[in-house]
Motif scaffolding. Structure first.
Motif, PDB file in Angstrom:
ATOM      1  N   THR A 192     -14.715  47.926  23.414  1.00  0.00           N
ATOM      2  CA  THR A 192     -14.415  47.391  24.737  1.00  0.00           C
ATOM      3  C   THR A 192     -15.683  46.915  25.423  1.00  0.00           C
ATOM      4  N   VAL A 193     -15.682  45.652  25.818  1.00  0.00           N
ATOM      5  CA  VAL A 193     -16.802  45.040  26.534  1.00  0.00           C
ATOM      6  C   VAL A 193     -16.332  44.824  27.966  1.00  0.00           C
ATOM      7  N   ASN A 194     -16.698  45.739  28.843  1.00  0.00           N
ATOM      8  CA  ASN A 194     -16.195  45.749  30.214  1.00  0.00           C
ATOM      9  C   ASN A 194     -17.277  45.287  31.181  1.00  0.00           C
ATOM     10  N   GLY A 195     -17.182  44.031  31.611  1.00  0.00           N
ATOM     11  CA  GLY A 195     -18.060  43.537  32.658  1.00  0.00           C
ATOM     12  C   GLY A 195     -19.502  43.340  32.274  1.00  0.00           C
ATOM     13  N   VAL A 196     -19.804  43.216  30.977  1.00  0.00           N
ATOM     14  CA  VAL A 196     -21.167  42.938  30.535  1.00  0.00           C
ATOM     15  C   VAL A 196     -21.131  41.800  29.517  1.00  0.00           C
ATOM     16  N   THR A 197     -22.301  41.357  29.101  1.00  0.00           N
ATOM     17  CA  THR A 197     -22.426  40.344  28.056  1.00  0.00           C
ATOM     18  C   THR A 197     -22.882  40.997  26.761  1.00  0.00           C
ATOM     19  N   LEU A 198     -22.144  40.765  25.691  1.00  0.00           N
ATOM     20  CA  LEU A 198     -22.527  41.188  24.346  1.00  0.00           C
ATOM     21  C   LEU A 198     -22.970  39.930  23.614  1.00  0.00           C
ATOM     22  N   LYS A 199     -24.223  39.895  23.163  1.00  0.00           N
ATOM     23  CA  LYS A 199     -24.743  38.659  22.574  1.00  0.00           C
ATOM     24  C   LYS A 199     -25.571  38.955  21.331  1.00  0.00           C
ATOM     25  N   GLY A 200     -25.525  38.006  20.394  1.00  0.00           N
ATOM     26  CA  GLY A 200     -26.289  38.140  19.179  1.00  0.00           C
ATOM     27  C   GLY A 200     -27.432  37.154  19.103  1.00  0.00           C
ATOM     28  N   GLU A 201     -28.153  37.199  17.997  1.00  0.00           N
ATOM     29  CA  GLU A 201     -29.218  36.238  17.743  1.00  0.00           C
ATOM     30  C   GLU A 201     -28.615  34.850  17.557  1.00  0.00           C
ATOM     31  N   ASN A 202     -27.610  34.755  16.695  1.00  0.00           N
ATOM     32  CA  ASN A 202     -26.796  33.549  16.515  1.00  0.00           C
ATOM     33  C   ASN A 202     -25.589  33.943  15.681  1.00  0.00           C
ATOM     34  N   LYS A 203     -24.607  33.035  15.582  1.00  0.00           N
ATOM     35  CA  LYS A 203     -23.359  33.412  14.918  1.00  0.00           C
ATOM     36  C   LYS A 203     -23.450  33.401  13.401  1.00  0.00           C
ATOM     37  N   GLU A 204     -24.576  32.990  12.866  1.00  0.00           N
ATOM     38  CA  GLU A 204     -24.782  33.086  11.424  1.00  0.00           C
ATOM     39  C   GLU A 204     -25.421  34.418  11.024  1.00  0.00           C
ATOM     40  N   GLN A 205     -26.236  34.998  11.895  1.00  0.00           N
ATOM     41  CA  GLN A 205     -27.035  36.157  11.500  1.00  0.00           C
ATOM     42  C   GLN A 205     -26.581  37.478  12.097  1.00  0.00           C
ATOM     43  N   SER A 206     -26.044  37.476  13.306  1.00  0.00           N
ATOM     44  CA  SER A 206     -25.599  38.714  13.947  1.00  0.00           C
ATOM     45  C   SER A 206     -24.117  38.892  13.661  1.00  0.00           C
ATOM     46  N   ILE A 207     -23.777  39.910  12.875  1.00  0.00           N
ATOM     47  CA  ILE A 207     -22.419  40.061  12.356  1.00  0.00           C
ATOM     48  C   ILE A 207     -21.873  41.436  12.701  1.00  0.00           C
ATOM     49  N   LEU A 208     -20.689  41.461  13.318  1.00  0.00           N
ATOM     50  CA  LEU A 208     -19.946  42.690  13.548  1.00  0.00           C
ATOM     51  C   LEU A 208     -18.759  42.689  12.603  1.00  0.00           C
ATOM     52  N   THR A 209     -18.661  43.703  11.750  1.00  0.00           N
ATOM     53  CA  THR A 209     -17.590  43.793  10.771  1.00  0.00           C
ATOM     54  C   THR A 209     -16.660  44.939  11.124  1.00  0.00           C
ATOM     55  N   SER A 210     -15.382  44.630  11.342  1.00  0.00           N
ATOM     56  CA  SER A 210     -14.381  45.656  11.608  1.00  0.00           C
ATOM     57  C   SER A 210     -13.796  46.137  10.291  1.00  0.00           C
TER      58      SER A 210
END
Length: 541
Positions: free
Chosen positions: A242-260
């Motif tokens: 849950t991302v509540n009222g903050v910004t979740l950001k990566g380096e870029n969409k090729e390198q920062s990966i969240l795997t469920s």
């Protein structure tokens, strides 16, 4: 505030040798590298990452080197900068500037001391880009150690300015200042407005869940009013995040990966005021049954205001890629959505004031981009107003998707403009009201839909369903005020455009349409009041 700064063109890409370490194109070593002003002093701007400048207001300009005095100044006058000292001028401050070769952290040491006890003192400051890190007025020869300048995050190109300016007169303002910057490279440091998930225990690539660490970073970031940074690497989620009222950001969409890793509970949920997710990929390692459960979406925006989903790569989801419900104000931009089992991008639940722009959606299991307004039914969450004020602009969608391209199934005040839709099994653009295949739901009415300058190519390829490329279909509730302007249909599976269904249809208007190579007929109109280039082609009976 923008600064008019002139740098040597080769400085950041130069090969630097500092403290015996060669750095090509920016520091790559993990250990600390020291940049000392006197050791790195040079007659060349940018050598060893140091620059010699004057500051007037917010503008920095380079000084000129004087070989006779071994210092940088303005035509032999003030202000000036030498290897270990500075002197302000009457109309400009003296500035020594260091530029970060890459992302990392810095710690600054080195005392500041007036060269003479005479005079009315000087003001010494350390400025990061345009933000002050430290400042103090110094009136005597006692050494002063700057405070609060340890573990400062920097990006490649961050400017650290050591500034000396006058208090009143510039007499006796000779100031001894030989700072040292200890620089530690590390891409995990994004900026001083963010908290890295690494600092809360997340570890890339260890095949262990990082939920607890990321949730702790989100909680702390909300407390401090900061963003949450996901560095390059693969991090695992074992449950809903849950991302509540903050910004979740990566380096870029090729390198920062969240795997469920849990196909039943893998959604990243955005909620609250101004939540955002940017510059990363969200991937499911496996999929479950498509059953409409939002826990299986890739990204779910719920009860949010002014949300942002930008530069995200959605790869696989048992349900929708990006799902929005009960949310007001937001942008879904520059994303790639692929291989979902339901819609690519889906907006419902009386959501409003949303822009969907410059996205690529391909190979999804249902509609690529959908606006839906359900009535009360077992399939929906109760009676709600119409999803409204949606702008769907300049998206590139289709690519063997299983249902419609862009659809409005219940909703009002929707603009569909400048999109490219290709290779879908059903209609390229679909404006409709429905009850579902087994009457399991009832969508609300459709009103005030504008479709401008879209290109539809090789859609409605499943000719057994009989869809038109551009189809208006009235099922259970009324449709009215639908306008098509300057759209092109090419290689339709059957009809270029059509209006049919047993429900109530009001006025459907077509202007300057281009239909090329339809599989059957350019158009088929069985319902509604149809106006084609100002001519009434069909009247309701």
């Amino acid at each position: 505030m923008k600064k008019n700064t002139r740098w040597s063109t080769w400085s950041l890409a130069a090969i630097l040798t500092v403290s015996g370490i060669s750095l090509a194109g920016g520091a790559q070593a993990a250990s600390s590298v020291s940049y000392t002003a006197s050791t790195g002093f040079s007659s060349t701007q940018g050598a060893n990452n140091w620059y010699y400048q004057q500051k007037t207001g917010t503008t920095y300009t380079n000084l000129t080197y004087q070989s006779s005095s071994s210092r940088w100044d303005v035509s032999g006058t003030y202000p000036w900068v030498s290897s270990n000292a500075q002197h302000p001028g009457n109309s400009a401050d003296s500035v020594r500037t260091w530029i970060a070769p890459s992302s990392g952290k810095i710690t600054i040491t080195g005392s500041v001391q007036k060269g003479s006890a005479d005079g009315d003192g000087i003001n010494a400051s350390i400025i990061k880009d345009s933000s002050s890190l430290w400042t103090q007025t110094i009136r005597n020869t006692t050494e002063v150690q700057p405070s609060g300048v340890t573990n400062i995050p920097v990006q490649q190109g961050t400017q650290i300015h050591f500034v000396v300016n006058r208090v009143g007169s510039i007499s006796f303002d000779h100031t001894l200042w030989n700072p040292t910057i200890a620089f530690t490279a590390g891409t995990y440091v994004p900026d001083d407005r963010s908290l890295s998930i690494l600092d809360f225990g997340a570890v890339a690539g260890d095949n262990k869940p990082d939920d607890t660490a990321i949730a702790a970073a989100i909680q702390q970031a909300k407390t401090e009013g900061k963003d949450v940074y996901v560095p390059a690497g693969t991090f695992e989620l074992s449950n809903i995040l849950t991302v509540n009222g903050v910004t979740l950001k990566g380096e870029n969409k090729e390198q920062s990966i969240l795997t469920s890793t849990n196909p039943e509970r893998g959604s990243i949920d955005l909620t609250g005021a101004s939540p955002a997710i940017r510059n990363l990929s969200h991937v499911y390692s496996s999929l479950g049954e498509r059953d409409g459960k939002n826990e299986k979406n890739s990204i779910s925006v719920k009860n949010a205001t002014n949300f942002v989903v930008d530069q995200i790569h959605v790869q696989k989801a048992s349900t929708a890629g990006i799902y929005v419900t009960d949310s007001i104000g937001g942008t879904i931009t520059n994303n790639t959505v692929q291989d979902t089992q339901a819609d690519g991008i889906h907006m419902t639940g009386d959501s409003s004031d949303i822009t969907v722009q410059n996205n690529v959606v391909k190979q999804v299991g249902d509609d690529t981009i959908a606006v839906v307004s359900y009535g009360k039914s077992a399939k929906s969450d109760g009676d709600k107003g119409q999803t409204n004020n949606i702008r769907i602009l300049n998206n590139d969608v289709g690519y063997d998707s299983k249902a419609r391209g862009i659809s409005v199934v219940g909703g009002r005040d929707v603009l569909i403009e400048g999109n490219h839709i290709q290779l879908t099994q059903m209609a390229g653009i679909y404006i409709a009201t429905e009850t579902g295949e087994n009457n399991e739901y009832n969508t609300q009415a459709v009103d005030s839909i504008t479709i401008n300058n879209n290109t539809v190519d090789r859609t409605a390829q499943d000719t057994g369903r009989g869809h038109a490329d551009l189809l208006v279909y009235a099922g259970n509730t009324p449709i009215d005020n639908v306008t098509f302007n300057n759209n092109t249909s090419t290689n339709a599976g059957k009809f270029g455009t059509g209006v049919w269904g047993s429900g109530q249809v009001g006025t459907i208007t077509y202007n300057h349409m281009t239909i090329i190579n339809p599989g059957s007929d350019p158009y088929k109109f069985d319902n509604g009041r149809i106006i084609w280039d100002g001519v009434v082609k069909r009247e309701n009976k």
